[in-house]
Design a protein around this motif. Structure first.
Motif, PDB file in Angstrom:
ATOM      1  N   PHE A  45       0.847  -1.190   0.000  1.00 20.78           N
ATOM      2  CA  PHE A  45       0.000   0.000   0.000  1.00 20.78           C
ATOM      3  C   PHE A  45       0.880   1.236   0.000  1.00 20.78           C
ATOM      4  O   PHE A  45       2.004   1.208   0.504  1.00 20.78           O
ATOM      5  N   ALA A  46       0.357   2.314  -0.543  1.00 24.35           N
ATOM      6  CA  ALA A  46       1.062   3.594  -0.452  1.00 24.35           C
ATOM      7  C   ALA A  46       1.134   3.982   1.014  1.00 24.35           C
ATOM      8  O   ALA A  46       0.272   3.616   1.815  1.00 24.35           O
ATOM      9  N   LEU A  47       2.184   4.733   1.386  1.00 23.29           N
ATOM     10  CA  LEU A  47       2.365   5.083   2.792  1.00 23.29           C
ATOM     11  C   LEU A  47       1.187   5.859   3.357  1.00 23.29           C
ATOM     12  O   LEU A  47       0.836   5.706   4.518  1.00 23.29           O
ATOM     13  N   ASP A  48       0.549   6.677   2.534  1.00 21.39           N
ATOM     14  CA  ASP A  48      -0.554   7.487   3.039  1.00 21.39           C
ATOM     15  C   ASP A  48      -1.926   6.820   2.860  1.00 21.39           C
ATOM     16  O   ASP A  48      -2.941   7.392   3.229  1.00 21.39           O
ATOM     17  N   ALA A  49      -1.958   5.588   2.336  1.00 19.79           N
ATOM     18  CA  ALA A  49      -3.229   4.883   2.132  1.00 19.79           C
ATOM     19  C   ALA A  49      -3.654   4.173   3.409  1.00 19.79           C
ATOM     20  O   ALA A  49      -2.828   3.720   4.196  1.00 19.79           O
ATOM     21  N   GLU A  50      -4.967   4.074   3.587  1.00 21.72           N
ATOM     22  CA  GLU A  50      -5.505   3.374   4.753  1.00 21.72           C
ATOM     23  C   GLU A  50      -5.546   1.875   4.455  1.00 21.72           C
ATOM     24  O   GLU A  50      -5.997   1.458   3.392  1.00 21.72           O
ATOM     25  N   GLU A  51      -5.094   1.054   5.380  1.00 19.85           N
ATOM     26  CA  GLU A  51      -5.075  -0.400   5.189  1.00 19.85           C
ATOM     27  C   GLU A  51      -6.444  -0.965   5.555  1.00 19.85           C
ATOM     28  O   GLU A  51      -6.989  -0.616   6.585  1.00 19.85           O
ATOM     29  N   PRO A  52      -6.988  -1.858   4.738  1.00 19.02           N
ATOM     30  CA  PRO A  52      -8.261  -2.485   5.104  1.00 19.02           C
ATOM     31  C   PRO A  52      -8.055  -3.485   6.243  1.00 19.02           C
ATOM     32  O   PRO A  52      -6.959  -4.001   6.442  1.00 19.02           O
ATOM     33  N   GLU A  53      -9.122  -3.757   6.982  1.00 24.42           N
ATOM     34  CA  GLU A  53      -9.038  -4.707   8.095  1.00 24.42           C
ATOM     35  C   GLU A  53      -8.875  -6.136   7.591  1.00 24.42           C
ATOM     36  O   GLU A  53      -8.207  -6.937   8.222  1.00 24.42           O
ATOM     37  N   THR A  54      -9.523  -6.458   6.475  1.00 23.86           N
ATOM     38  CA  THR A  54      -9.409  -7.808   5.913  1.00 23.86           C
ATOM     39  C   THR A  54      -8.984  -7.722   4.457  1.00 23.86           C
ATOM     40  O   THR A  54      -9.156  -6.700   3.798  1.00 23.86           O
ATOM     41  N   TRP A  55      -8.425  -8.851   3.972  1.00 20.51           N
ATOM     42  CA  TRP A  55      -7.959  -8.966   2.590  1.00 20.51           C
ATOM     43  C   TRP A  55      -8.263 -10.378   2.143  1.00 20.51           C
ATOM     44  O   TRP A  55      -8.092 -11.324   2.917  1.00 20.51           O
ATOM     45  N   ASP A  56      -8.730 -10.559   0.922  1.00 18.52           N
ATOM     46  CA  ASP A  56      -9.035 -11.909   0.433  1.00 18.52           C
ATOM     47  C   ASP A  56      -7.749 -12.656   0.109  1.00 18.52           C
ATOM     48  O   ASP A  56      -6.875 -12.141  -0.589  1.00 18.52           O
ATOM     49  N   CYS A  57      -7.651 -13.892   0.605  1.00 13.62           N
ATOM     50  CA  CYS A  57      -6.486 -14.728   0.340  1.00 13.62           C
ATOM     51  C   CYS A  57      -6.528 -15.188  -1.116  1.00 13.62           C
ATOM     52  O   CYS A  57      -7.518 -15.775  -1.546  1.00 13.62           O
ATOM     53  N   PRO A  58      -5.469 -14.947  -1.899  1.00 13.04           N
ATOM     54  CA  PRO A  58      -5.485 -15.368  -3.303  1.00 13.04           C
ATOM     55  C   PRO A  58      -5.342 -16.885  -3.483  1.00 13.04           C
ATOM     56  O   PRO A  58      -5.678 -17.417  -4.530  1.00 13.04           O
ATOM     57  N   ARG A  59      -4.891 -17.607  -2.457  1.00 12.47           N
ATOM     58  CA  ARG A  59      -4.716 -19.063  -2.585  1.00 12.47           C
ATOM     59  C   ARG A  59      -5.999 -19.831  -2.329  1.00 12.47           C
ATOM     60  O   ARG A  59      -6.300 -20.791  -3.028  1.00 12.47           O
ATOM     61  N   CYS A  60      -6.772 -19.423  -1.295  1.00 13.38           N
ATOM     62  CA  CYS A  60      -7.966 -20.200  -0.954  1.00 13.38           C
ATOM     63  C   CYS A  60      -9.248 -19.379  -0.992  1.00 13.38           C
ATOM     64  O   CYS A  60     -10.334 -19.946  -0.916  1.00 13.38           O
ATOM     65  N   GLY A  61      -9.151 -18.055  -1.097  1.00 11.08           N
ATOM     66  CA  GLY A  61     -10.332 -17.211  -1.196  1.00 11.08           C
ATOM     67  C   GLY A  61     -10.961 -16.818   0.125  1.00 11.08           C
ATOM     68  O   GLY A  61     -11.925 -16.065   0.156  1.00 11.08           O
ATOM     69  N   LEU A  62     -10.436 -17.317   1.244  1.00  9.98           N
ATOM     70  CA  LEU A  62     -10.986 -16.965   2.552  1.00  9.98           C
ATOM     71  C   LEU A  62     -10.545 -15.560   2.942  1.00  9.98           C
ATOM     72  O   LEU A  62      -9.517 -15.072   2.484  1.00  9.98           O
ATOM     73  N   PRO A  63     -11.307 -14.894   3.834  1.00  7.81           N
ATOM     74  CA  PRO A  63     -10.855 -13.585   4.303  1.00  7.81           C
ATOM     75  C   PRO A  63      -9.629 -13.739   5.203  1.00  7.81           C
ATOM     76  O   PRO A  63      -9.510 -14.709   5.956  1.00  7.81           O
ATOM     77  N   ALA A  64      -8.704 -12.797   5.086  1.00  6.59           N
ATOM     78  CA  ALA A  64      -7.481 -12.816   5.890  1.00  6.59           C
ATOM     79  C   ALA A  64      -7.447 -11.549   6.727  1.00  6.59           C
ATOM     80  O   ALA A  64      -7.872 -10.486   6.281  1.00  6.59           O
ATOM     81  N   GLY A  65      -6.938 -11.679   7.955  1.00  5.74           N
ATOM     82  CA  GLY A  65      -6.844 -10.545   8.871  1.00  5.74           C
ATOM     83  C   GLY A  65      -5.408 -10.277   9.267  1.00  5.74           C
ATOM     84  O   GLY A  65      -4.501 -11.053   8.957  1.00  5.74           O
ATOM     85  N   LYS A  66      -5.201  -9.188   9.991  1.00  4.19           N
ATOM     86  CA  LYS A  66      -3.847  -8.776  10.366  1.00  4.19           C
ATOM     87  C   LYS A  66      -3.287  -9.576  11.538  1.00  4.19           C
ATOM     88  O   LYS A  66      -2.084  -9.638  11.716  1.00  4.19           O
ATOM     89  N   ASP A  67      -4.159 -10.187  12.347  1.00  6.31           N
ATOM     90  CA  ASP A  67      -3.712 -10.933  13.522  1.00  6.31           C
ATOM     91  C   ASP A  67      -3.490 -12.398  13.144  1.00  6.31           C
ATOM     92  O   ASP A  67      -4.433 -13.110  12.808  1.00  6.31           O
ATOM     93  N   GLN A  68      -2.238 -12.847  13.196  1.00  2.00           N
ATOM     94  CA  GLN A  68      -1.907 -14.216  12.796  1.00  2.00           C
ATOM     95  C   GLN A  68      -2.520 -15.234  13.740  1.00  2.00           C
ATOM     96  O   GLN A  68      -2.897 -16.327  13.329  1.00  2.00           O
ATOM     97  N   GLU A  69      -2.644 -14.906  15.023  1.00  2.00           N
ATOM     98  CA  GLU A  69      -3.153 -15.847  16.015  1.00  2.00           C
ATOM     99  C   GLU A  69      -4.668 -16.050  15.909  1.00  2.00           C
ATOM    100  O   GLU A  69      -5.176 -17.102  16.263  1.00  2.00           O
ATOM    101  N   SER A  70      -5.410 -15.039  15.452  1.00  2.00           N
ATOM    102  CA  SER A  70      -6.869 -15.188  15.327  1.00  2.00           C
ATOM    103  C   SER A  70      -7.344 -14.596  13.999  1.00  2.00           C
ATOM    104  O   SER A  70      -7.843 -13.485  13.952  1.00  2.00           O
TER     105      SER A  70
END
Length: 116
Positions: A45-70
């Motif tokens: 992302f650009a430094l001044d862009a806001e990061e979304p809370e979730t992102w779609d995983c390109p491998r399996c299509g599930l939603p991905a979040g920033k917290d690896q543990e949950s």
């Protein structure tokens, strides 16, 4: 001589193109997202862009979040329902029998049929 195309083998926009023609790239940062299957996605992302809370995983299509543990839970998919399944949700068996009897009576009346 084969044809009169002077720029044979090239296409519009071909040629060396560097930052002098394109402009400078915006400064970027990479953000890690994890899905429920443990896949890591690192979009930039650009430094001044806001990061979304979730992102779609390109491998399996599930939603991905920033917290690896949950990571986010997979979405709940409703099974496909047929038209008959929707009708059975709205009507009881007694309702269905009454509607059928009414329709048969109407059909017999149109035919002039008196026997049942």
């Amino acid at each position: 001589m084969a044809g009169g195309n002077a720029i044979r083998g090239t296409r519009v926009g071909a040629g060396p193109m560097g930052e002098s023609e394109r402009g400078e790239s915006a400064p970027r940062r990479r953000v890690s997202y994890w899905c429920a299957n443990g896949h890591e996605v690192r979009p930039s992302f650009a430094l001044d862009a806001e990061e979304p809370e979730t992102w779609d995983c390109p491998r399996c299509g599930l939603p991905a979040g920033k917290d690896q543990e949950s990571p986010p839970d997979p979405p709940r998919n409703e099974p496909y329902k047929t038209h008959l399944a929707y009708v059975k949700e709205r009507r009881s068996d007694a309702d269905g029998e009454a509607i059928l009897a009414e329709a048969l009576a109407k059909l017999r009346a149109q035919r002039g049929d008196t026997a049942s």
